[in-house]
Design a protein around this motif. Structure first.
Motif, short mmCIF file in Angstrom:
data_model
loop_
_atom_site.label_atom_id
_atom_site.label_comp_id
_atom_site.label_asym_id
_atom_site.label_seq_id
_atom_site.Cartn_x
_atom_site.Cartn_y
_atom_site.Cartn_z
N THR A 169 0.81 -1.22 0.00
CA THR A 169 0.00 0.00 0.00
C THR A 169 0.84 1.26 0.00
O THR A 169 0.29 2.35 0.07
CB THR A 169 -0.93 0.03 1.23
N THR A 170 2.14 1.14 -0.05
CA THR A 170 3.00 2.32 0.00
C THR A 170 4.10 2.22 -1.05
O THR A 170 4.47 1.13 -1.46
CB THR A 170 3.61 2.48 1.42
N GLY A 171 4.59 3.36 -1.47
CA GLY A 171 5.65 3.40 -2.48
C GLY A 171 7.02 3.13 -1.90
O GLY A 171 7.91 2.64 -2.58
N ALA A 210 8.19 1.21 -9.71
CA ALA A 210 9.21 1.38 -10.74
C ALA A 210 8.74 0.83 -12.08
O ALA A 210 9.08 1.37 -13.14
CB ALA A 210 10.51 0.70 -10.32
N THR A 211 7.94 -0.23 -12.05
CA THR A 211 7.52 -0.87 -13.30
C THR A 211 6.16 -0.36 -13.81
O THR A 211 5.99 -0.19 -15.01
CB THR A 211 7.45 -2.40 -13.13
N GLU A 212 5.20 -0.12 -12.90
CA GLU A 212 3.85 0.24 -13.32
C GLU A 212 3.62 1.74 -13.53
O GLU A 212 2.78 2.13 -14.31
CB GLU A 212 2.82 -0.27 -12.30
N PRO A 272 -2.10 5.79 -6.00
CA PRO A 272 -2.35 4.35 -5.90
C PRO A 272 -1.94 3.63 -7.18
O PRO A 272 -2.01 4.18 -8.27
CB PRO A 272 -3.86 4.26 -5.69
N LEU A 273 -1.50 2.39 -7.02
CA LEU A 273 -1.08 1.58 -8.16
C LEU A 273 -2.29 1.17 -8.99
O LEU A 273 -3.33 0.82 -8.44
CB LEU A 273 -0.37 0.31 -7.68
N PRO A 274 -2.15 1.16 -10.31
CA PRO A 274 -3.26 0.69 -11.15
C PRO A 274 -3.63 -0.77 -10.87
O PRO A 274 -4.80 -1.13 -10.92
CB PRO A 274 -2.72 0.83 -12.58
N LYS A 313 -9.36 -1.63 -7.01
CA LYS A 313 -10.38 -2.67 -6.89
C LYS A 313 -11.71 -2.17 -7.47
O LYS A 313 -12.10 -1.04 -7.26
CB LYS A 313 -10.54 -3.06 -5.44
N ASP A 314 -12.38 -3.05 -8.15
CA ASP A 314 -13.66 -2.72 -8.77
C ASP A 314 -14.79 -3.25 -7.90
O ASP A 314 -14.63 -4.21 -7.17
CB ASP A 314 -13.71 -3.33 -10.16
#
Length: 155
Positions: free
Chosen positions: A37-39, A56-58, A106-108, A112-113
């Protein structure tokens, strides 16, 4: 951006430290694949910066560099014996001076859907939920009206 090897990661952090803080980075930096949940995070006892490799990747390079700058703020303030925690005045001031973000996006992949949709009978406010809600037990948070089940989406 691709994942950097440890030496490249250290050089990136050191370059950012010298550029934005005019001080060298003299301790350890590494990826921690368990961060969700954190960078990133700074561990004062070990003087260690841990970074989430998914950022780094997303995400784009600017987001990752912002996370590193944020953690460097913690690091340099801790080394100098100043307030290095989020609530401290010194920390907030250094964030502004270096153009570091207070929070990361937030990361893609973690987005959550919803599966269930409810609406309020009174004010028609929509509620999207991942889990089912007992409409006899819960009410609308805005007007305390009765909730009605509208639809279930397939995941």
């Amino acid at each position: 951006m691709t994942l950097l090897v440890e030496k490249e990661l250290y050089h990136l952090v050191n370059n950012l430290s010298e550029t934005y803080f005019n001080k060298p980075f003299q301790h350890d930096v590494r990826y921690n694949h368990r961060l969700r949940t954190t960078g990133g995070r700074y561990i004062p006892a070990k003087r260690l910066i841990e970074l989430n490799p998914k950022y780094a990747t997303e995400m784009d390079e600017n987001e990752f560099i912002g996370i590193i700058k944020h953690e460097l703020c913690h690091y340099h303030l801790h080394i100098e014996g100043k307030g290095y925690k989020h609530r401290d005045k010194d920390f907030r001031k250094l964030l502004k001076e270096t153009g570091s973000p207070r929070h990361c996006s937030p990361l893609p992949s973690e987005k959550k859907d919803y599966r269930y949709r409810y609406t309020c009978k009174k004010c028609n406010r929509a509620y999207n939920r991942r889990r089912r809600v007992d409409v006899k037990k819960y009410r609308c948070g805005k007007c305390h009206g009765e909730l009605v089940f509208k639809e279930k989406r397939e995941a």
